[in-house]
Every structure is written in structure tokens, then in C-alpha cells.
Design a protein around this motif. Structure first.
Motif: not given
Lengths: 591, 340, 327
Positions: C20-45
Motif C-alpha cells: 500500500a505504501l509503495c503505491f502511495l509513494f510512487t503516486e507521490m513521486a513526480p513524473g511517470s514512465f512516458f515522460d522521456e517521450m515528451r522530450l521527443n518533438p516527434q511524438i504527440s501528447p
């Protein structure tokens, strides 16, 4: 007991796989049209080892997201049209020729006849159609789908006959043939079933057997040892031949070794355990070049890359969010003279010397000296002048208080933070140098390293930051991939995300220029438009450009045809031409 | 207190005094960059020159080697510029600093006059004097290390005492809590904390944050150690008899149990202090460390994590050496107290 | 019996709490797996959003947790976003390698630490003692990463050891005996680094407790009676001094899966470490949580073993109920 049986089976398969020698290239079949590379020569045999910083995650070319996996997949797959990384021009690949209609919307590609996949099955237009259907299928969610959607409409792919395909673009798109590089052609006979059954994303994961994967690249999968290495062997049906009509690739095998960190990569390369290392940092490059006399290695400094690093100010609309502090500072950030003063005070020389170890280039615009085709040489490169900066600030209404701090017209002292990714040492160094530079202007700047994704979250999502040091670019030399950065409604329009309309006049003009160059087919006219765009960017400073690192790569002396380039993949783009020099050819599988 | 303990205490006090008055003992300002002299080796103190032996040592300035050598191999090869000597002077006026954060002055114990630079331990990648940074860095690092250790040990021993002394359900639940603490992914918690905090934290606030975080995460281990001991101790005959005589729990803990666990606590302290000082390296990865340009041994150590730096610029190992010395001093002290 | 039942219940509660705390902590931490793709201008939101919802990342926390618990009860720990394969087999294949490494290191560490601690505790201030204190101070103060890198640099130049991975490229060709030696040569460096760092800590503790016990009156008395030193150390001192050491052993056992992370990354050992480290930084949620669950199991197991040994050593501890009155 089941565990033991499984382990035994694994060991047996291992043994079998290791015992099997790399396949010899197939003799040319009648009717097979091969691509002849007149400048390429070498000799058969041997294997090369490449160290990778982490493990590849998948072998599926459609769903792949990380660079490490793409490095491996790129060796296994073939494209219709390739970009030669050395000349940066397109070359025929699986498509031996193509015709473009007068309005630039229709591409008719002729495929090479008699080409076969790495498992011997023939390749024709059906595979091309299938591949594009998968890429553009919304249910598959390929990151490459967006490349094929222009103006919201997909490219229409039709089969004309067994060896010709027509691509209809919704509107003209400059350098559209560059889109085909990186779109791997998939084997319909292997992948149609998982696609139909809806679990395409799970196909070709690392657990796949070598027989399940077939591609048109120079190599095919041999075996994968979890957490340790991937070995790829020669594709005996590869469709390129050298100047003596010998079928490429020269190498028997290519081994990708998972090494861990960049430092471990360097250490293993120094010890001769890996043969090629790409993307070195300048410190490691200098370290290796000092040891060069001992080790036999060829190091290459290819000059500035396409990447541009910059200081970005938060000019977003903070209407809905509770960020009073940041919005108070935006009055300074939005002032062009403020940004110009900062650009004048930045010590770009020190950035090149101290951050890039002299192996880099200072930047004043978004296109650096590495991009010879598109750089606007007329953009001024003023040298650092703290005096000019002070004059600019004075004329903008700033002044200095008794403590030497810079204050604005309302008496607030100028203080802001720069965030950057803690895992990128070079950008952190730039931030520290900037902090010192701007202190000479009386500005108080704080350097805040953040974890990478935490930083991305602030820049793209919460907008809770003052300034950031980031880097973009590096994909392709062509301006089109940058549309989303400079277009006003673009998703990478970092300084002002979420615009529906251009916020300023110059942004409007920039937006128009970018849209125009996207549909202009003539290179000279495009260059003119893009030159003007670069000028606008350099004058209005949405980003304060800092520098660009050189592409540094190294290989063992025994690697032949080692021609690194400044486009990704830097050293393996010509993996089919690499060969092993020296008297004896080692057999595959050396300690 | 034996002779040995007194000597150790004196050595510790002396070294901490130097750190406390870092501004006086350091010849240079720790944040002034010298972009012409990155990674310069330590300046040699010389006594002998062309005109013979001098009692007052002097230094030469570093200059880059001739540009011709820099073609293929960039390394600032430095050579001494023998044209000018800079004698070492005492009570010299230099960069200004604040004593104990209050009094402003610019007197340094030793140094040279401008433009000479006395860098006893070389310079870092920005040309900042490593020796001065070491002294200033020690202020925060050692204080943070001691404070964090104190918190962790205090909280840990309280939990461990309660759990061990009362046993049964108290023990089970408290040990369950420690297991929870030891299993959790603190990475994400730290990232969450960082996101929650304001972007810029002053050095003082960062200090408190550092100690708080380390103490928060670190109490679980000492708690288990103490609990194990106390579980065994509470059945000792003297404890049972003290209880039989009507001693309260508090009295028994204070009089009979605490002295026995002191040994473990001291050993833990001598282990944790250097560990926690070095832990700042990891914390700064998440943005919870002390930010540039303020020096700490932690962020000076993080530059050593690069292979090229480790191999080429040996003088940058100074903070590691300082940590080792601190660690040896503290563990010898702990040992001496234990045995004394 | 009820003790076992209590520990079992505690273990289950712990796993629930950690998850339960794991899930809570991972929710607290900013960012998600696909954030790296945001830096690629060729992939749409839109693509990024579609990917997020395909992996269920846009569901509310409680829904995701519920789904995960239900699956976990069937031993299905979810899918890794990066690898697109189920989490459990992925973890298990690496955990085996980590266990091989850490159990070897554990065994050797304790084999060395206990006698060394006994020796230096019995002869404090002697030459061996001073050397050990100095070396252990060095090993504790220098960050593990720096030590690992320095040793890796040495090992790489000294071509005797095999650095990186667990098996050579031609493992299949080797005879059984050569296979074993190949494995051992690969194991040598990471085990050496681990043993160095852990021994430093444990020796200190053993030494301190031995010192303490040696000062006790009954030991002095035994000495007075003429007991030999060895017999004294082994039969009288060691059992008593063992208490903190056993708790430390519990920690070592608990950390079998997680303690060797840095060493595995630097030496390229194909264990859980590099996998989890990358997954954590990339926010590959289910892989991270699966890994933490695995480690939590070992934590529970390790502490259980430690407690059992404590009780075996000092049967008086088992006096249960409310300890305050000793009944």
C-alpha cells in the motif's frame, strides 16, 4: 525438478547455439536485385563486441521507446529508404527507386525484386502494406505513428503491384522521403497472427525465440542471455553487396554486452574487451587518447553534434495555477533586454573549455556548426561582454543597489533558480558556470539539480520553475522534426506550452515560416525560410543558447571501415560494412 | 579518563575548531572560480630557489603548457611560472568571510598576495581551491553527520528499548514497523518530498532537511540492534532482582540496561557518522543535497564517482581522506570511551 | 505454535502495508514512465496519453491498487511497461543470480568477520587491531561506488579475473570443470567488493562486543581459574557477544536481494540490482513494486531467522507475556 529440466534445456540450447557457426552468405539468386555499394570493401569473418550502458528492453520495432533497444533492433531491420549518416542524404534501400509527383504529394516506390527476409521468406509489397498498417493502427499505440500523420490525416498506402507501393500524403511535405528511415519493414508471415489476435505489443519481446524474428537488416538474432548479452549473427539473405559483389555483412557476429555505467564501458574498452564505444564524454575521450599509445585504438572526434543546450525561462501562462512567486518573476523573464543581457554575460568560451573539454562548440542559435546543410552563417556571434549586459539592463530600467545586487524598477532584487537534471553532469556544470557569470551582473541565481523525471514534470506539467537548462535536437539535420519546438502550438514549445495562438508577433512570424518550409520542396527556398527562422530565434532569445558537444567515438584498431557520424546511431549505422582487420580471424566466441 | 582518551578528545576538538573557523584557516574563498586553472595540481611549497635557501616558503603560479601540446590531447598540462615568486605570509588579508556567521573580516592565517594563488590541495573542475572547500565543506558535513547520527540513534534506541523491554505485542508491532521502514522505497518518498518543498532552500534549511531525512530513514537498524540486546538483558539476574526490590521501569532502564547498550550505540555511531556524511552524495541526486556553489564533503565526493576524474586528478581524493581521518578519530574515541 | 501464527500474520500485514505504501509513494513521486517521450518533438501528447491509459497509469490510485492485489493473490505481479513481459518471471530470473552472489558474499563475510573480530577484540591495541581499524575506517568512509570503481579499474587491467557478466561467451563449449571455474572467476570481483565493505562493519561490532564481554567479572574470574584463552573466547565470550552480531546477521539475510545493487551495476553482474535501479528511475511501476515485495519477503525471512537464533542462544528471552513482570 521442473526447474532442473528447464535449466538443462537452457544449457543445451546454449551449447547448440554456441556451437553453430555463423551462417555463410547465400549465393545470389537469379532475379534478385541487390544493392551494390561501390566504395565498400573488406573481408569476411570475426566478431565485434559493443558495450551498452543498459539492457535492451524489447526487440519489437513498432513499440520500442528506448535508445538502447533501438541500437540492437536497427541491426536486425531494414527500411525502404535510408539516410546515409555520413552524407546525411537519403539513399535507396529496400526501395530501389522512387518517383515523386509534381505537387510532392504522391510517392511511388519500386521495391527490389527477389529480396528475402532473414529466414528465407520473400519480401514484397504485402509486407510493406502490413507494416504501415501496424504503424498507423491506433490500437497499437506506436510512438512512430505520429510521423505518419500529417495535418491530422494519415498517409494512405496502396499496393500497385507485387513490387511497387504508392504513398499519398494529405499535403506536400518537404523531404518526405526522410520519414522512411527508421520505419522497419515487418514480416507479414510472422507478425500477422499476433496482430490479428490483438497482442502485437507482446510480440518480439526479449523472450522471443530466434526463429520468431525475421528482418531485412544485416544481422539476425542468434541468442540472448538475460542481463548479460545479445548476440546477433550474419543475415545470409542480406540484400547489399560490396564493390566485388560479395554479399554483406562482413562480420560473422555482433555481440552487444551490457556493461553498466559509462565508466565501466570505458574501462572495458580500455582493456580491449569491447571493440566499439560511441558517445564518449570529453573527459573519457581525453583519458583514452592519453592511453592511446598503449592500447591500439582509433579515436574519432566528429565535430559538433546536432544537439543544442540552452537556458530556458518560464514564460508560460500561469493563470490557473497558484504560482505567485514565479509569475512575479516573469515580468523580468518576458523582457527581451533582460534575456539579451544574460546572453551577453554568458561565458560560452568557458563552457566549451570546462564543460566539453574544448570538444564542443558555442551556440548562439538553434542550428550549430555540425549541421552544415542548414546553418545560417549570417547570425552574429558576439563575444562575452559584461559591459554590454549592464548597459542593456540599465536601459531596461534595472539598477544596482548599495550591496551590488541588481534590482528592478520596483525595487525587487533579481533572484531566480535554474533547475537541471542531476544525472546530466554537463548541464549541471553549465548551470554552475552561469550562476557565477550572472553574479557579476548582481543577479542571485540558485542551481537546483533535480531528478530527471521530476524536472520534466515541472517543465511540462506543473510549470513550477523559474528557469531550466535543457537540451534538444540530435534526431535529424532536417528542420521538420523540430516543428513542434518552434511552432506556436507545438508540444515542445517549451517556453510557452499550451498556446492556441502565437503569443507574440515574432512567434507568429516564426510559426508561419516553419509551416511554409514544411511544404516547400525546393531546398534553396527552404533554406531561405529556415535562415529567417533562425534569425528570429537568435534575435528574440526564447532560449539562450549555450553550447553543443562534439560526437566522440572510439574503436579498437582492428575494426575496419569505422566511420562514425554525427547522426544517431553514431558508430553502428554502417554495421554491415564493418570488418575485422589483422592476420588471424578469431572464431566466434572468445573469452 | 585515560591519557589516550584525552589525546583523542583534544585531536577531535582541534580538528573541529579548524572547521568551525574555516574562514580563518582557509587561504582562499571556497566559491571563487578561476576558469583558467581547472584541475590544477597542488602548488608546491618551495624553500629553495636560484638565490639559495629561504626560511619563508614560496610558491610559483601555474600556467598552461605551450598551446602546441594541446592539439590532440586536451589536458591542462600545467607548469610552474618561475618568473615570479609569491612568498607565504601569515595573517594576510584576503577574501572576506563571516566568523561564525556574524562578524565580517578578511584576515586569513596564511596565504599569498594576489595574483598568486596558494592551493595546497589543487583545484577542482572550476578552478576553485580544494583546500578551502575542504575546510568550509567540513562545517556542514561533519555537523550534519553528527546530528543525523544522533537523531537516528536516539529514535532507534527509544524504539528498541521499548520493544525489547516490554516484549510481547509491543515488540511484535514495533519490529513490524521497523521492517516496514527497512522495506519501503525511500527513493520515491524522497522525490515526493522534494516535489513538495519549495525549489530553493537556503543552506541552513537544507542542512536541517538532510539531517531529518537521514535520521528518519536510519533509525530502524539501531532499533533492531538495541532491541535484540534489551530482550536478553531484561532477564538478567540483577535486573530481576532490581525489579524484585521494587525498582520502576524507568529506573531499571536507566541504571542497568542503558550502560549495557552503550557499547553497541557507540560502535554504531562510529560507523554511521562517516556513512551519513557520504550519504549526501546519494541525496544530492534527488535534489536534497546542498547546492552549488556551497561545498560539502558529500558533493565534493560525488565528482569522484567519475572514472576519468578518479584516475587523473588524485588530489581530489582529499575529502575521502578527510572522511577517513574523521572516521578513525571517532571510532578510536568510541573505543576509548567504551574501554575507559 | 501460536508464535508461528503470529509471525505469519505479521508477515502478511507487513506485505500489505509495504504494498500500500509503495503505491502511495510512487503516486507521490513526480513524473511517470512516458515522460522521456515528451522530450521527443516527434511524438504527440495524444500518443503518450493513449499509452498511459493502455497501461492503466491514468486510473485512480485505489483502483490500481485493488487490481494489483487481486492479481497478486493469483501470483500475478503485473506487467513491466518497459519489457512488456510479466514481472514475476523477469524478477525471478535475475533474483537467482543475485542470490548466488550475495549468499557467497554472506558466507565469506561471516567466515572472516567473526574470527577477525574475536582476535582484535581479544588483543585490542595490537598491530592487527590497528591495521583492521584503519582499513575498516577507510572502507566505511569511502562511498561504495568509488571503491567498486577503483577495484574494477584494477581488475580490468589485471586480465586474470573475468569482469562483467556471469558467464563467458563460449560457456556452452566448456567442460563441467571449466564451467565452474569460469563462473568462479566472474564471481570473484563482485564478491570481493561486497565482502570488503560488509566485513568492515561486522568486524567492528563483533570486536566491540567481545571487548565488552571480556571486561565482565565472570570472564575475569574464569581467567583467574586458568581457562585457556581460546576456550574462554569460544565457549564463554562468543555466545554472549553474539547478540548484536545475530541482529546483524538478520540484516545480512534481509539484504540478500537488495544489498548488492551498486556492485552489480558497476561489475555488470546480471542480477536484480541493475534491473530494479533502472526500473525505479524509469518509473516502471509494477516491476519496482514486484521487486520490493520480493525484498520484503527476504526481510521478513531474515528477521525471523535472526529472532530464532536469538531465542536459541538465550532461552530466557522466550519468557513471554508482558515482559515487565517476567512471568
Amino acid at each position: 525438478m521442473k526447474l532442473i529440466a528447464r535449466l538443462t534445456l537452457q544449457v543445451c540450447l546454449f551449447t547448440a547455439a554456441c556451437f553453430a557457426a555463423a551462417p555463410a552468405p547465400e549465393a545470389a539468386q537469379p532475379g534478385e536485385e541487390l544493392a551494390r555499394m561501390p566504395d565498400v570493401s573488406g573481408r569476411y569473418g570475426g566478431h565485434l563486441t559493443i558495450g551498452q550502458r543498459s539492457e535492451p528492453k524489447t526487440l519489437n520495432p513498432v513499440t520500442v521507446t528506448d535508445a538502447v533497444s533501438r541500437e540492437v533492433i536497427g541491426r536486425l531491420m531494414g527500411d525502404l529508404i535510408e539516410i546515409n549518416r555520413s552524407s546525411q542524404q537519403t539513399e535507396p534501400a529496400l526501395a530501389k527507386s522512387w518517383k515523386i509527383s509534381a505537387d510532392g504529394r504522391i510517392f511511388t516506390l519500386q521495391l527490389r525484386k527477389g529480396t528475402r527476409f532473414s529466414d528465407g521468406n520473400p519480401f514484397d509489397a504485402d509486407d510493406v502494406l502490413f507494416s504501415f498498417r501496424v504503424y498507423m493502427d491506433e490500437a497499437v499505440d506506436s510512438p512512430q505513428r505520429d510521423l505518419l500523420i500529417i495535418d491530422g490525416k494519415p498517409i494512405v498506402v496502396t499496393k500497385l503491384d507485387q513490387y511497387s507501393v504508392r504513398f499519398a500524403l494529405p499535403r506536400p511535405y518537404a523531404a518526405a522521403e526522410r520519414l522512411f528511415d527508421g520505419l522497419a519493414m515487418l514480416p507479414k508471415h510472422l507478425l500477422e497472427k499476433p496482430y490479428r489476435e490483438g497482442h502485437f505489443a507482446q510480440a518480439w519481446s526479449l523472450n522471443a525465440q530466434a526463429t520468431e524474428i525475421a528482418g531485412l537488416g544485416p544481422f539476425r538474432l542468434k541468442h540472448y542471455v538475460p542481463g548479460q548479452r545479445i548476440v546477433v549473427e550474419r543475415n545470409p539473405y542480406y540484400w547489399k553487396v560490396d564493390h566485388e559483389n560479395q554479399r554483406l555483412p562482413y562480420l560473422d557476429e555482433l555481440v552487444f554486452l551490457f556493461v553498466g555505467t559509462e565508466d565501466a564501458q570505458v574501462m572495458r574498452f580500455e582493456a580491449g574487451e569491447t571493440d566499439i564505444i560511441s558517445r564518449l564524454s570529453s573527459e573519457n575521450y581525453n583519458l583514452l587518447s592519453r592511453e592511446k599509445s598503449r592500447a591500439g585504438s582509433q579515436l574519432a572526434d566528429m565535430g559538433p553534434s546536432l544537439e543544442y543546450n540552452f537556458l530556458l525561462f518560464n514564460l508560460n501562462d500561469l493563470g490557473g495555477k497558484k504560482l505567485e512567486e514565479v509569475s512575479g518573476k516573469q515580468a523580468w523573464f518576458r523582457d527581451l533586454k533582460f534575456r539579451q543581457a544574460i546572453s551577453s554575460a554568458v561565458d560560452r568560451d568557458s563552457i566549451v573549455r570546462l564543460v566539453y573539454g574544448t570538444r564542443g562548440a558555442a551556440l548562439w542559435g538553434n542550428v550549430g556548426p555540425g549541421n552544415k546543410l542548414w546553418i545560417n552563417q549570417a547570425i552574429p556571434h558576439p563575444s562575452r561582454s559584461v559591459e554590454t549586459a549592464r548597459q542593456l539592463l540599465k536601459s531596461a530600467g534595472y539598477s544596482w543597489n548599495s550591496a551590488g545586487q541588481l534590482v528592478d524598477s520596483r525595487g525587487h532584487s533579481i533572484e531566480f533558480s535554474i533547475i537541471t537534471s542531476s544525472s546530466n553532469g554537463q548541464r549541471m556544470k553549465m548551470a554552475t558556470l552561469l550562476q557565477d557569470d550572472l553574479s557579476h551582473l548582481g543577479m542571485q541565481v540558485h542551481v537546483i539539480p533535480l531528478e530527471f523525471r521530476a524536472m520534466i514534470d515541472r517543465v511540462f506539467q506543473s510549470f513550477d520553475y523559474d528557469a531550466a537548462i535543457m537540451g534538444l535536437g540530435g534526431g535529424d539535420a532536417d528542420p521538420n522534426p523540430e516543428m513542434n519546438v518552434w511552432g506556436a502550438t507545438g508540444t515542445s514549445h517549451l517556453w510557452h506550452l499550451g498556446e492556441t495562438q502565437p503569443a507574440t508577433d515574432w512567434e507568429r512570424e516564426l510559426d508561419q515560416l516553419m509551416q511554409q518550409q514544411m511544404v516547400t520542396l525546393d531546398y534553396a527556398k527552404r533554406k531561405q525560410l529556415y535562415d529567417r527562422a533562425q534569425q528570429l530565434i537568435a534575435e528574440n532569445l526564447p532560449f539562450i543558447f549555450l553550447g553543443s558537444p562534439n560526437i566522440l567515438a572510439g574503436a579498437n584498431a582492428r575494426v575496419g571501415n569505422f566511420h562514425p557520424a554525427i547522426l544517431d546511431p553514431y558508430t553502428l549505422w554502417n554495421s554491415d560494412e564493418l570488418y575485422v582487420r589483422g592476420p588471424a580471424i578469431e572464431r566466434a566466441g572468445i573469452r | 579518563m585515560g591519557i589516550k582518551t584525552s589525546i583523542l578528545l583534544a585531536a577531535l576538538a582541534f580538528s573541529h575548531l579548524i572547521l568551525l573557523f574555516a574562514g580563518f584557516f582557509a587561504p582562499c574563498d571556497p566559491t571563487t572560480q578561476d576558469r583558467e586553472l581547472p584541475y590544477a595540481p597542488p602548488t608546491h611549497l618551495r624553500f629553495r630557489d636560484a638565490s639559495g635557501f629561504h626560511l619563508r616558503p614560496f610558491v610559483y603560479a601555474w600556467t598552461s603548457s605551450s598551446a602546441g601540446e594541446q592539439s590532440d590531447d586536451y589536458q591542462e598540462n600545467y607548469r610552474e611560472d618561475r618568473s615570479r615568486e609569491f612568498p607565504l605570509q601569515f595573517c594576510v588579508r584576503g577574501a572576506s568571510y563571516k566568523v561564525l556567521g556574524v562578524f565580517k573580516t578578511d584576515v586569513h592565517l596564511f596565504g599569498t598576495t594576489e595574483p598568486g594563488k596558494l592551493s595546497l590541495l589543487g583545484t577542482d573542475s572550476y578552478g576553485r581551491d580544494e583546500f578551502s572547500r575542504l575546510l568550509f565543506g567540513g562545517q556542514i558535513s561533519v555537523a550534519a553527520g553528527i546530528a543525523a547520527t544522533a537523531i537516528a540513534l536516539l529514535v532507534g534506541s527509544i524504539f528498541g528499548l521499548i520493544a525489547g523491554y516490554y516484549g510481547g505485542w509491543t515488540d511484535e508491532s514495533l519490529m513490524g514497523v521497523t521492517e516496514l521502514f527497512l522495506s519501503l522505497p525511500w527513493l520515491y518518498f524522497l522525490l515526493g518530498v522534494r516535489a513538495f518543498l519549495p525549489l530553493h532552500l537556503s543552506t541552513v534549511r537544507t542542512f536541517f532537511l538532510l539531517t531529518g531525512v537521514i535520521g528518519l530513514i536510519g533509525w530502524a537498524r539501531p532499533a533492531r540492534l538495541v532491541r535484540g540486546l534489551v530482550l536478553s538483558l531484561r532477564h538478567r539476574n540483577y535486573v530481576l532482582s532490581a525489579r524484585g526490590f521494587g525498582g520502576s521501569d524507568f529506573y531499571i532502564v536507566r541504571r542497568h540496561i542503558l550502560p549495557e547498550i552503550a557499547g553497541v550505540l557507540l560502535t554504531q555511531a562510529s560507523l554511521l557518522i562517516p556513512r551519513y556524511i557520504a550519504a549526501e552524495v546519494t541525496l544530492s541526486f534527488f535534489g536534497l543535497g546542498v547546492n552549488e556553489p556551497a561545498p560539502t564533503w558529500g558533493n565534493m565526493l560525488s565528482t569522484l564517482q567519475q572514472y576519468s576524474v578518479l584516475v587523473s586528478y588524485g588530489w581530489l581524493l582529499a575529502p575521502a581522506a578527510a572522511l577517513v581521518v574523521t572516521s578513525v578519530l571517532y571510532s578510536s574515541l568510541a573505543d576509548a570511551i567504551h574501554r575507559g | 505454535m501460536s508464535y508461528i501464527a503470529r509471525r505469519l500474520m505479521r508477515a502478511i500485514l507487513l506485505l500489505l502495508g509495504v504494498s500500500a505504501l509503495c503505491f502511495l509513494f510512487t503516486e507521490m513521486a513526480p513524473g511517470s514512465f512516458f515522460d522521456e517521450m515528451r522530450l521527443n518533438p516527434q511524438i504527440s501528447p495524444a500518443t503518450i496519453a493513449a499509452l498511459r491509459s493502455r497501461y492503466g497509469l491514468d486510473q485512480p490510485l485505489v483502483v490500481r491498487y485493488e487490481r494489483w492485489i487481486k492479481a497478486a493473490l493469483h501470483a500475478d505481479l503485473g506487467h513491466s511497461i518497459a519489457y512488456n513481459t510479466p514481472v514475476a518471471p523477469l524478477l525471478w530470473s535475475r533474483a537467482k543470480n543475485t542470490l548466488l552472489l550475495s549468499t557467497t558474499a554472506l558466507f565469506l563475510t561471516w567466515l572472516i568477520s567473526v574470527p577477525l573480530g574475536l582476535w582484535t577484540g581479544a588483543r585490542p591495541g595490537g598491530q592487527v587491531d590497528r591495521l583492521v581499524t584503519l582499513v575498516s575506517s577507510l572502507l566505511i568512509s569511502v562511498p561504495e561506488l568509488v571503491i567498486a570503481m577503483a577495484l574494477l579499474a584494477i581488475a580490468v587491467r589485471w586480465h586474470f579475473l573475468r569482469v562483467g557478466g556471469m558467464m563467458s561467451a563460449d560457456f556452452g563449449d566448456l567442460s563441467a570443470w571449466e564451467k565452474l571455474s569460469d563462473l568462479l572467476l566472474h564471481l570473484a570481483l563482485p564478491v570481493f567488493i561486497l565482502v570488503l565493505c560488509e566485513t568492515a562493519v561486522i568486524v567492528r561490532h563483533v570486536r566491540a562486543s567481545v571487548l565488552e564481554v571480556l571486561q565482565a567479572r565472570y570472564v575475569q574470574a574464569a581467567l583467574g581459574y586458568g581457562t585457556s584463552r581460546t576456550r574462554l573466547l569460544v565457549r564463554h565470550v562468543l555466545p554472549v557477544a553474539a547478540n548484536p552480531a545475530i541482529s546483524l546477521l538478520g540484516f545480512s539475510l534481509a539484504g540478500l536481494l537488495s544489498g548488492s545493487l551498486m556492485v552489480e551495476v558497476v561489475c555488470g553482474w546480471p542480477g536484480l540490482g541493475p534491473l530494479i535501479l533502472e526500473a525505479t528511475l524509469a518509473r516502471d511501476l509494477y516491476l519496482v513494486i514486484g521487486g520490493i515485495m520480493f525484498s520484503a519477503l527476504f526481510m521478513v525471512g531474515g528477521n525471523l531467522v535472526a529472532d530464532a537464533m536469538l531465542f536459541a542462544l538465550d532461552p530466557r528471552i522466550r519468557g513471554e507475556g508482558n515482559g515487565a513482570d517476567g512471568h
